[in-house]
Design a protein around this motif. Structure first.
Motif, PDB file in Angstrom:
ATOM      1  N   TRP A   2      84.191 109.480  66.289  1.00  0.00           N
ATOM      2  CA  TRP A   2      84.297 108.705  67.523  1.00  0.00           C
ATOM      3  C   TRP A   2      83.804 107.278  67.328  1.00  0.00           C
ATOM      4  O   TRP A   2      84.236 106.360  68.043  1.00  0.00           O
ATOM      5  CB  TRP A   2      83.547 109.409  68.657  1.00  0.00           C
ATOM      6  CG  TRP A   2      84.351 110.526  69.244  1.00  0.00           C
ATOM      7  CD1 TRP A   2      84.183 111.862  69.044  1.00  0.00           C
ATOM      8  CD2 TRP A   2      85.493 110.393  70.101  1.00  0.00           C
ATOM      9  NE1 TRP A   2      85.135 112.581  69.713  1.00  0.00           N
ATOM     10  CE2 TRP A   2      85.956 111.700  70.382  1.00  0.00           C
ATOM     11  CE3 TRP A   2      86.164 109.309  70.647  1.00  0.00           C
ATOM     12  CZ2 TRP A   2      87.061 111.944  71.191  1.00  0.00           C
ATOM     13  CZ3 TRP A   2      87.261 109.541  71.463  1.00  0.00           C
ATOM     14  CH2 TRP A   2      87.701 110.841  71.735  1.00  0.00           C
ATOM     15  N   THR A  34      86.801 105.536  66.187  1.00  0.00           N
ATOM     16  CA  THR A  34      87.702 105.404  67.335  1.00  0.00           C
ATOM     17  C   THR A  34      87.304 104.201  68.185  1.00  0.00           C
ATOM     18  O   THR A  34      88.150 103.398  68.603  1.00  0.00           O
ATOM     19  CB  THR A  34      87.675 106.687  68.183  1.00  0.00           C
ATOM     20  OG1 THR A  34      88.138 107.780  67.394  1.00  0.00           O
ATOM     21  CG2 THR A  34      88.554 106.548  69.413  1.00  0.00           C
ATOM     22  N   GLU A  37      89.325 100.829  69.133  1.00  0.00           N
ATOM     23  CA  GLU A  37      89.523 100.419  70.519  1.00  0.00           C
ATOM     24  C   GLU A  37      89.035  98.992  70.755  1.00  0.00           C
ATOM     25  O   GLU A  37      89.614  98.254  71.562  1.00  0.00           O
ATOM     26  CB  GLU A  37      88.793 101.382  71.456  1.00  0.00           C
ATOM     27  CG  GLU A  37      89.407 102.776  71.513  1.00  0.00           C
ATOM     28  CD  GLU A  37      88.570 103.759  72.309  1.00  0.00           C
ATOM     29  OE1 GLU A  37      89.104 104.808  72.700  1.00  0.00           O
ATOM     30  OE2 GLU A  37      87.369 103.478  72.552  1.00  0.00           O
ATOM     31  N   GLN A  56      91.858 110.044  75.215  1.00  0.00           N
ATOM     32  CA  GLN A  56      92.376 108.701  74.931  1.00  0.00           C
ATOM     33  C   GLN A  56      93.742 108.441  75.559  1.00  0.00           C
ATOM     34  O   GLN A  56      94.245 107.305  75.509  1.00  0.00           O
ATOM     35  CB  GLN A  56      92.476 108.493  73.418  1.00  0.00           C
ATOM     36  CG  GLN A  56      91.135 108.576  72.711  1.00  0.00           C
ATOM     37  CD  GLN A  56      91.294 108.578  71.205  1.00  0.00           C
ATOM     38  OE1 GLN A  56      91.544 107.535  70.606  1.00  0.00           O
ATOM     39  NE2 GLN A  56      91.168 109.743  70.580  1.00  0.00           N
TER      40      GLN A  56
END
Length: 333
Positions: free
Chosen positions: A15, A18, A22, A47
Motif C-alpha cells: 500500500w 500504491t 497515487e 481503488q
C-alpha cells in the motif's frame, strides 16, 4: 500518464507503493492482480479499478505500461518474466529474487524485451547515505576497515507483521532477506570493495519457520569486514551505521539521527566529533522508475546493487544452512 497494473498486495509495503503511485502526477494504478483473489478484489474495490483473477489477462491489456510487484518472494521470477515478456516496465519490492540464477533469468527477460526495471532500495536515496558516500569520496577515513549497519524492529514479538511473513515457502527467509536487505546493501556500498565471502548466523527467538534474528559478516580481499544485523524481535533498537577506517570514523543513529565524523585527515575534525549536515533525500526509487520510463534511461546503479544484494543474501542463507563461510565466486548463476 504511466498506467500501472498492481501485482499482489502480499508485501507489507504494497500500500505504500500504491500511495506513491497515487501521489505521482505521471502515474496511476488501473488494475490489480493478486494470488489471493479475496485480498486482490478488496484492494481493487478500494481503488475503484478492475481486479483480474488471471495475471496473463491483466498483462494482455495494451493500455497498461508497467507493473508494481509486491508478490511473495518465491513468485518473483514467474511474475516478472511474464511482465517483461508482455512488454511491461517493472518496479519491484526487494529482493529481485532469492537466488542469482533466478535474478539472471529476470534480467535476461528485462533486457530482451527492453523494459525498464527499478528495485525498491530506498535507503540508497536517503540523505545520510548521500552524505556518507560524499565523505568516503573525500577519503576522510583513509582505508575503510570495518562497516556495521543494524536495522531491526519488534514485528515478531509485538505480533504486527502478517502471519504469511513467516511462511518459508513464500518468503524464502525471514529477518535477513526482508528487513536485512537494507543494512546488507548499505554495508556493501560503504565497504567500497567487493566481498569475497559471507558468513551468517540466524536465530529463532519466537520459534517461527524463518529467522527473526540474524547477523551476516562480509569479508573482503583487503581484510575489511562488514557486519549486517537485522531482527524482528527488538524494541528501542536504533537504525545504526558505523564506518571505520585507518584515519577516521563516521557514525549515524547512535541513537539520534545525527551524522558524526572524526578524522585525522582534517584538523577541524581531529580532536572532537563534528556533526555533519545531512542533505535532503533524493527522489525515491519509484520516482526514478517513472523517470526512466519517460526518458528512456536505465537504472544501472540500482540494478547492479540489487543483483549483488541477491548474491549476498543467497550466500548468507547457504552459510547459515551449512554452518560455514560461502565464497561468492562459487555461486551458480
Amino acid at each position: 500518464m504511466i498506467r500501472i497494473g498492481k501485482i499482489s498486495y502480499w508485501h507489507v509495503h504494497a500500500w505504500d507503493y500504491t500511495k506513491q503511485a497515487e501521489a505521482h502526477p505521471g502515474a496511476e494504478i488501473v488494475a490489480v492482480w493478486d494470488e489471493n483473489p479475496e485480498r486482490g478484489q478488496e484492494a481493487a474495490d478500494k481503488q475503484g479499478v478492475t481486479f483480474y483473477a488471471s495475471l496473463d489477462e491483466m498483462l494482455s491489456r495494451d493500455d497498461i505500461d508497467g507493473v508494481i510487484v509486491d508478490a511473495p518472494t518465491n513468485m518473483h521470477r514467474e511474475v516478472m518474466i511474464k511482465a517483461a515478456e508482455a512488454g511491461k516496465h517493472i518496479f519491484t519490492e526487494k529482493v529481485i529474487a532469492a537466488t542469482l540464477s533466478e535474478v539472471n533469468d529476470i534480467i535476461a527477460a528485462v533486457e530482451k524485451n527492453n523494459v525498464k526495471l527499478t528495485v525498491s532500495l530506498p535507503r540508497l536515496n536517503d540523505g545520510y547515505t548521500l552524505a556518507i558516500r560524499e565523505l568516503l569520496d573525500q577519503e576522510l577515513l583513509g582505508k575503510v576497515t570495518y562497516v556495521r549497519v543494524r536495522l531491526s524492529h519488534n514485528g515478531a514479538t509485538a505480533n504486527w507483521l502478517p502471519a504469511h511473513f513467516y511462511k518459508k515457502e513464500e518468503t524464502l527467509g525471514g529477518a535477513l532477506i526482508d528487513l536485512g536487505c537494507h543494512p546488507m546493501y548499505l554495508t556493501r556500498l560503504f565497504l567500497r570493495e567487493e566481498p569475497v565471502d559471507v558468513s551468517a548466523q540466524f536465530g529463532y527467538i519466537t520459534g517461527k519457520e524463518v529467522e527473526d534474528n540474524a547477523v551476516a559478516t562480509l569479508s573482503t580481499k583487503s581484510g575489511a569486514v562488514g557486519v549486517v544485523e537485522a531482527g524482528f524481535v527488538n524494541n528501542f533498537s536504533p537504525f545504526t551505521v558505523e564506518v571505520h577506517g585507518t584515519e577516521g570514523t563516521i557514525l549515524f543513529g547512535t541513537p539520534d539521527s545525527k551524522l558524526l565524523l572524526r578524522t585525522t585527515r582534517n584538523e577541524e575534525y581531529k580532536d572532537a566529533w563534528v556533526e555533519i549536515p545531512v542533505p535532503a533525500n533524493r527522489e525515491s526509487a519509484f520516482e526514478q522508475w517513472i523517470s526512466h520510463i519517460e526518458q528512456g534511461t536505465t537504472a544501472d546503479e540500482n540494478i547492479a546493487m540489487a543483483i549483488e544484494l541477491t548474491k549476498l543474501m543467497e550466500a548468507a542463507n547457504l552459510s547459515n544452512a551449512e554452518r560455514c563461510a560461502v565464497k561468492l565466486n562459487e555461486l551458480q548463476g
